[in-house]
Design a protein around this motif. Structure first.
Motif, mmCIF file in Angstrom:
data_model
loop_
_atom_site.group_PDB
_atom_site.id
_atom_site.type_symbol
_atom_site.label_atom_id
_atom_site.label_comp_id
_atom_site.label_asym_id
_atom_site.label_seq_id
_atom_site.Cartn_x
_atom_site.Cartn_y
_atom_site.Cartn_z
ATOM 1 N N MET A 1 0.935 -1.105 0.150
ATOM 2 C CA MET A 1 0.036 -0.110 -0.072
ATOM 3 C C MET A 1 0.881 0.999 0.057
ATOM 4 O O MET A 1 1.939 1.247 0.578
ATOM 5 C CB MET A 1 -0.953 0.095 1.195
ATOM 6 N N LEU A 2 0.519 2.296 -0.650
ATOM 7 C CA LEU A 2 1.272 3.516 -0.695
ATOM 8 C C LEU A 2 1.070 4.175 0.656
ATOM 9 O O LEU A 2 -0.138 4.175 1.364
ATOM 10 C CB LEU A 2 0.616 4.518 -1.908
ATOM 11 N N SER A 3 1.937 4.759 1.077
ATOM 12 C CA SER A 3 1.927 5.552 2.165
ATOM 13 C C SER A 3 0.940 6.984 1.974
ATOM 14 O O SER A 3 0.404 7.520 3.017
ATOM 15 C CB SER A 3 3.156 6.253 2.755
ATOM 16 N N GLU A 4 1.141 7.540 0.956
ATOM 17 C CA GLU A 4 0.262 8.602 0.658
ATOM 18 C C GLU A 4 0.152 8.684 -0.825
ATOM 19 O O GLU A 4 1.274 8.322 -1.629
ATOM 20 C CB GLU A 4 0.829 9.922 1.121
ATOM 21 N N PHE A 5 -0.758 9.488 -1.433
ATOM 22 C CA PHE A 5 -0.795 9.864 -2.887
ATOM 23 C C PHE A 5 -1.655 11.171 -2.976
ATOM 24 O O PHE A 5 -2.484 11.576 -2.241
ATOM 25 C CB PHE A 5 -1.345 8.743 -3.638
ATOM 26 N N LYS B 1 -10.387 15.414 -4.616
ATOM 27 C CA LYS B 1 -11.371 15.388 -3.538
ATOM 28 C C LYS B 1 -12.304 14.464 -3.702
ATOM 29 O O LYS B 1 -12.652 13.223 -2.735
ATOM 30 C CB LYS B 1 -11.576 16.583 -2.784
ATOM 31 N N ASP B 2 -13.352 14.642 -4.442
ATOM 32 C CA ASP B 2 -14.287 13.796 -4.986
ATOM 33 C C ASP B 2 -14.667 14.072 -6.180
ATOM 34 O O ASP B 2 -14.026 13.596 -7.087
ATOM 35 C CB ASP B 2 -15.601 14.075 -4.015
ATOM 36 N N LYS C 1 -4.159 12.037 0.059
ATOM 37 C CA LYS C 1 -4.526 11.032 0.858
ATOM 38 C C LYS C 1 -3.491 10.298 1.462
ATOM 39 O O LYS C 1 -2.545 9.951 0.993
ATOM 40 C CB LYS C 1 -5.590 9.886 0.053
ATOM 41 N N VAL C 2 -3.660 10.145 2.706
ATOM 42 C CA VAL C 2 -2.574 9.419 3.854
ATOM 43 C C VAL C 2 -2.971 8.316 4.313
ATOM 44 O O VAL C 2 -4.083 8.192 4.941
ATOM 45 C CB VAL C 2 -1.917 10.705 4.941
ATOM 46 N N LEU C 3 -2.182 7.098 4.248
ATOM 47 C CA LEU C 3 -2.478 6.033 4.796
ATOM 48 C C LEU C 3 -2.437 6.098 6.513
ATOM 49 O O LEU C 3 -1.504 6.481 6.985
ATOM 50 C CB LEU C 3 -1.330 4.757 4.561
ATOM 51 N N HIS C 4 -3.435 5.769 7.238
ATOM 52 C CA HIS C 4 -3.922 5.760 8.576
ATOM 53 C C HIS C 4 -3.926 4.232 9.092
ATOM 54 O O HIS C 4 -4.613 3.637 8.461
ATOM 55 C CB HIS C 4 -4.840 6.570 8.847
ATOM 56 N N TYR D 1 -7.180 8.667 4.593
ATOM 57 C CA TYR D 1 -7.801 9.855 4.873
ATOM 58 C C TYR D 1 -7.232 11.069 4.272
ATOM 59 O O TYR D 1 -5.957 10.882 4.204
ATOM 60 C CB TYR D 1 -7.868 10.105 6.343
ATOM 61 N N GLU D 2 -8.081 12.119 3.905
ATOM 62 C CA GLU D 2 -7.516 13.443 3.250
ATOM 63 C C GLU D 2 -6.835 14.057 4.250
ATOM 64 O O GLU D 2 -7.136 14.388 5.567
ATOM 65 C CB GLU D 2 -8.731 14.124 2.607
ATOM 66 N N MET D 3 -5.754 14.802 3.965
ATOM 67 C CA MET D 3 -4.898 15.495 4.800
ATOM 68 C C MET D 3 -4.828 16.939 4.033
ATOM 69 O O MET D 3 -4.757 16.906 2.745
ATOM 70 C CB MET D 3 -3.515 15.287 4.909
ATOM 71 N N GLU D 4 -5.155 18.198 4.602
ATOM 72 C CA GLU D 4 -5.322 19.441 4.255
ATOM 73 C C GLU D 4 -3.788 19.881 3.998
ATOM 74 O O GLU D 4 -2.880 19.646 4.579
ATOM 75 C CB GLU D 4 -5.902 20.371 5.126
#
Length: 209
Positions: A1-5, A9-10, A132-135, A206-209
């Motif tokens: 899984m990617l750590s972030e990408f 937004k939608d 989007k960051v992996l949580h 989850y989305e990160m600002e």
């Protein structure tokens, strides 16, 4: 899984008129090809009277799935320019559709490339770009005496509380960025004097600002 990408937004849409032709761009976050095709087909049904419904999408953790369609426009003047805009923005898991209603004036190859590129860009801007960051989804079992202290800590750290379950003990379900999991686990164990029970139950983006 990617750590972030980076993705959109939608879903977003925007419109532009170029030499009397109407271009409507649509962009949407699509996690797989099924959702991408569903989105494309929905736009085609909505604009079944349009001259062209051009699309492109990039999927996969490394952007390995790339598809596009000119939908009757001259080869290389529509779908590929839309795909290139997605690439330029460094987005994945994104589908863009640009609908055209012909206004009677021919744009030429260069004009079409610019028009479809612009349609894709305004659609992506309308949808909004997010990271989007992996949580890790973490379940923390604590006693009631520790609840206030833990909630205060989570609030100060800006961590997401997904759910709270009350029984003989309290189960806090929280989302922790993948790179902070060890730090948070150690902090919670310290605050509860080693009495907390901590389990990772899964992972979500989850989305990160």
């Amino acid at each position: 899984m990617l750590s972030e990408f980076i993705t959109v937004k939608d879903e977003g849409s925007a419109e532009i008129i170029i030499n009397k032709s109407r271009f409507i761009g649509y962009a949407k976050y699509t996690p797989d090809e099924k959702s991408a095709h569903l989105f494309i087909n929905n736009i085609k049904e909505r604009h079944n009277d349009a001259t062209h419904n051009v699309y492109a999408y990039i999927l996969g953790d490394s952007g390995e799935i790339q598809r596009f369609s000119d939908d009757g426009e001259p080869s290389g003047t529509a779908g590929m320019p839309v795909l290139e805009v997605i690439k330029r923005e460094q987005l994945i898991y994104v589908t863009v559709v640009v609908t055209r209603y012909f206004g009677g004036i021919l744009l030429g190859a260069g004009g079409l490339i610019r028009a479809y590129s612009k349609g894709a860009k305004i659609a992506i801007d309308a949808a909004g770009i997010v990271k989007k960051v992996l949580h890790a989804i973490v379940k923390i079992k604590i006693d009631y005496t520790s609840l206030g202290k833990i909630q205060n800590y989570l609030s100060k750290q800006g961590l997401r509380v997904v759910d709270i379950q009350y029984s003989e003990t309290v189960d806090l379900i929280i989302a922790v960025p993948h790179d902070k999991i060890n730090y948070v686990n150690h902090a919670i164990m310290d605050m509860t004097y080693g009495k907390a029970k901590i389990d990772i139950t899964g992972y979500e983006y989850y989305e990160m600002e």
